[in-house]
Write a protein that holds these residues in place. Structure first.
Motif, PDB file in Angstrom:
ATOM      1  N   GLU A  14      56.081  23.818  83.061  1.00  0.00           N
ATOM      2  CA  GLU A  14      55.016  24.372  82.224  1.00  0.00           C
ATOM      3  C   GLU A  14      55.123  23.796  80.813  1.00  0.00           C
ATOM      4  O   GLU A  14      56.209  23.432  80.363  1.00  0.00           O
ATOM      5  CB  GLU A  14      55.183  25.907  82.186  1.00  0.00           C
ATOM      6  N   TYR A  40      60.936  37.325  89.468  1.00  0.00           N
ATOM      7  CA  TYR A  40      62.095  36.864  88.703  1.00  0.00           C
ATOM      8  C   TYR A  40      63.261  37.836  88.883  1.00  0.00           C
ATOM      9  O   TYR A  40      63.051  39.039  89.076  1.00  0.00           O
ATOM     10  CB  TYR A  40      61.747  36.786  87.212  1.00  0.00           C
ATOM     11  N   GLU A 100      56.859  31.144  91.537  1.00  0.00           N
ATOM     12  CA  GLU A 100      57.696  31.365  90.346  1.00  0.00           C
ATOM     13  C   GLU A 100      58.819  32.299  90.747  1.00  0.00           C
ATOM     14  O   GLU A 100      58.565  33.439  91.147  1.00  0.00           O
ATOM     15  CB  GLU A 100      56.894  31.978  89.193  1.00  0.00           C
TER      16      GLU A 100
HETATM   17  O1  AHR Z   1      57.771  31.050  83.737  1.00  0.00           O
HETATM   18  C1  AHR Z   1      57.408  31.706  82.571  1.00  0.00           C
HETATM   19  C2  AHR Z   1      56.181  32.593  82.751  1.00  0.00           C
HETATM   20  O2  AHR Z   1      56.460  33.623  83.635  1.00  0.00           O
HETATM   21  C3  AHR Z   1      54.965  31.942  83.344  1.00  0.00           C
HETATM   22  O3  AHR Z   1      54.211  31.259  82.410  1.00  0.00           O
HETATM   23  C4  AHR Z   1      54.194  33.120  83.864  1.00  0.00           C
HETATM   24  O4  AHR Z   1      53.389  32.798  84.950  1.00  0.00           O
HETATM   25  C5  AHR Z   1      55.279  34.107  84.226  1.00  0.00           C
HETATM   26  O5  AHR Z   1      55.020  35.370  83.739  1.00  0.00           O
END
Ligand code: AHR
Length: 532
Positions: free
Chosen positions: A56, A281, A336
């Motif tokens: 990104e 995450y 992600e």
């Molecule tokens: O990876 C960082 C951020 O985490 C990304 O831009 C977003 O999609 C997510 O919330």
């Protein structure tokens, strides 16, 4: 000594020796794990896209990490760092998701083409200047240099359907349209391949705070009008279209998956998706507070315990998908995932800079194994993020570059790309720390494209080594060779000063009684191939 006393002390000695021997064998028994691999029951393919990356426009993810510009003293090819390209080629990156993330929903592609680039801002990530010197052509050049494929996320949040449709025409048209000519004038007459198309990003949050119903209506228009014109992608090799999916366990995300998948069941010829994204995450709680280096066993156990929730999340959303798509036509793409910790002290908090430790390597292996076990539905995953951001493969600082423990896990897992899953059975045992109980051992196996049987075994326990006996159902094995990754501490890292603290070392096992015995270090990731 009287005869009675002598008999007594002999008896005491014998009973002590017996106790020691019973305890020793109990300990050894507890540490020997039987892993049985059944190659006669092949499962689904482990799509190479499970090993995808995410880059990104965020911090030094692109600028400094990939792009240094053609005039830089750092060795580069058309502005792209040579050291980074060589390192990424070695892990055979199948696809790179770009330009975001949240950035994608504020990205206007025209700012990043042609000789004069618009200078804009990056409000999501530190509010810094976005020079747009790395745009479509530079990204595609980078993809070509590392031998990967493009996963392009279009802007649903602040863009228009026409803007995204024009971008795809610009990238993929072969006929002499104005946009095709413009691409040629900018240096690339041949159409680009766009393998995967992201239809927005986190549209329930930074991508526009939409309801699932609103998103669905908008997304249908994008899937219809944002066309790929590349002649080579019309029959075979068609572009995947990935809709925004859930971001966790809450009810709102259950509703999101329900809404999109229920609509998919009824979809007509004029719209279609081939994938649903999922973001998850390992953070334990927001805002991210765990340290990426300088932590102990408490944080090691807590983070690994939390990362295992990925399995439940996949099961939950797969079950909804199964309801509306029992043939599993729509892939779940975990585009992600990774560890998200507190920013390193002294860095811009908007740049999400963190170190990468042995704990992250173990976390990567556990997650890749979870994806493998769900490979019938999970056919793509992109770790966040490739360089200098979150759980990175590579860290750079000006001309210096270091490969992280997570990088080495990706390297060790290369044989699993496009392999065929093979079931393994084992009793994991338990690693206990405080109130937490985690599986002590994890294992996964697959038949590689090279025809070899590959087995991965993770020893989660940071204190005890583990003896593993590998056996193959219905056949015997001669030997096993491969690599193992460990280090002295749970938070061992590779730094610019000490780049080789966490690197794989060779490991091998010979057959004994039809079984292969491997001794695994505490807190280690091991990948071996079995020689029949
Ligand atoms: O990876 C960082 C951020 O985490 C990304 O831009 C977003 O999609 C997510 O919330």
């Amino acid at each position: 000594m009287s005869p009675a006393k002598s008999i007594c002390s002999r008896l005491l000695l014998v009973s002590t020796l017996l106790t020691i021997s019973v305890l020793t064998s109990a300990l050894l028994f507890a540490q020997t794990v039987q892993i049985s691999v059944d190659a006669s029951k092949p499962g689904p393919k482990l799509d190479r896209n499970l090993f995808g990356q995410f880059a990104e426009h965020l911090g030094y993810g692109i600028y400094g990490g990939i792009w240094v510009g053609p005039d830089s003293p750092i060795p580069n090819t058309r502005g792209i760092r040579n050291d980074v390209v060589a390192a990424l080629k070695a892990i055979q990156v199948p696809n790179v998701r770009w330009p975001g993330g949240c950035f994608a929903d504020e990205y206007h592609w025209r700012n990043g083409i042609g000789p004069k680039r618009a200078v804009t801002l990056n409000p999501n990530w530190g509010g810094v200047i976005e020079p747009n010197t790395f745009g479509t052509h530079e990204f595609m050049d980078f993809i070509g240099q590392i031998g990967s494929e493009a996963y392009v996320s279009v802007n649903l949040g602040s863009g228009t359907v026409k803007e995204a449709a024009d971008w795809l025409e610009y990238m993929t048209a072969a006929q002499a349209t104005t946009l095709e000519q413009e691409r040629g004038a900018n240096g690339h007459p041949a159409p680009y391949k766009v393998a995967m198309l992201g239809l927005g990003n986190e549209s329930w949050d930074c991508g526009g705070n939409m309801t699932p119903e609103y998103y669905l209506d908008l997304m249908k228009r994008y899937t219809h009008f944002v066309r790929n014109y590349n002649p080579a992608q019309q029959k075979d090799d068609q572009m995947q279209k990935i809709a925004v999916g859930p971001g966790g366990n809450e009810q709102r995300w259950t509703d999101w998956t329900e809404t999109v998948m229920k609509a998919y069941q009824q979809h007509t010829w004029s719209w279609d998706i081939t994938g649903l994204s999922m973001h998850s995450y390992t953070v334990v709680k927001w805002p991210p507070a765990y340290k990426s280096v300088g932590f102990g066993e408490d944080e090691y156990a807590q983070i690994l315990n939390s990362t295992l929730e990925m399995d439940g999340l996949i099961k939950k959303h797969s079950a909804i998908m199964d309801k509306y798509d029992p043939q599993k036509k729509v892939a779940l793409i975990v585009d992600e995932w990774g560890g998200w910790y507190a920013p390193l002290p002294g860095t811009n908090p908007g740049f999400l800079v963190q170190q990468n430790s042995l704990r992250d390597a173990i976390m990567a292996a556990l997650n890749l194994n979870i994806f493998a076990r769900h490979a019938d539905r999970v056919r793509g995953a992109n770790i966040a993020q490739m360089i200098n951001v979150l759980q990175a493969m590579i860290l750079t600082e000006k001309e210096k570059m270091v490969l992280t423990p997570t990088y080495y896990v990706y390297k060790m897992y290369v044989p699993f790309q496009d392999s065929t899953f093979v079931p393994v059975s084992f009793s994991a045992g338990t690693y206990k720390h405080g109130d937490l109980s985690l599986p002590r051992i994890d294992a996964m196996a697959a038949r590689g494209k090279d025809g070899k049987l590959w087995v991965e075994v993770t020893n989660v326990d940071p204190n005890q080594s583990a003896e593993v006996e590998l056996s193959m159902a219905g056949s015997s094995a001669k030997s096993a060779t491969g690599e193992t990754l460990t280090a002295s501490k749970v938070d061992s890292v590779n730094s610019f000063e000490a780049p080789n603290s966490v690197v794989p070392k060779p490991i091998s096992a010979k057959a004994q009684g039809g079984k292969l015995t491997l001794k695994l270090d505490p807190k280690s990731v091991t990948v071996v191939s079995i020689e029949p």
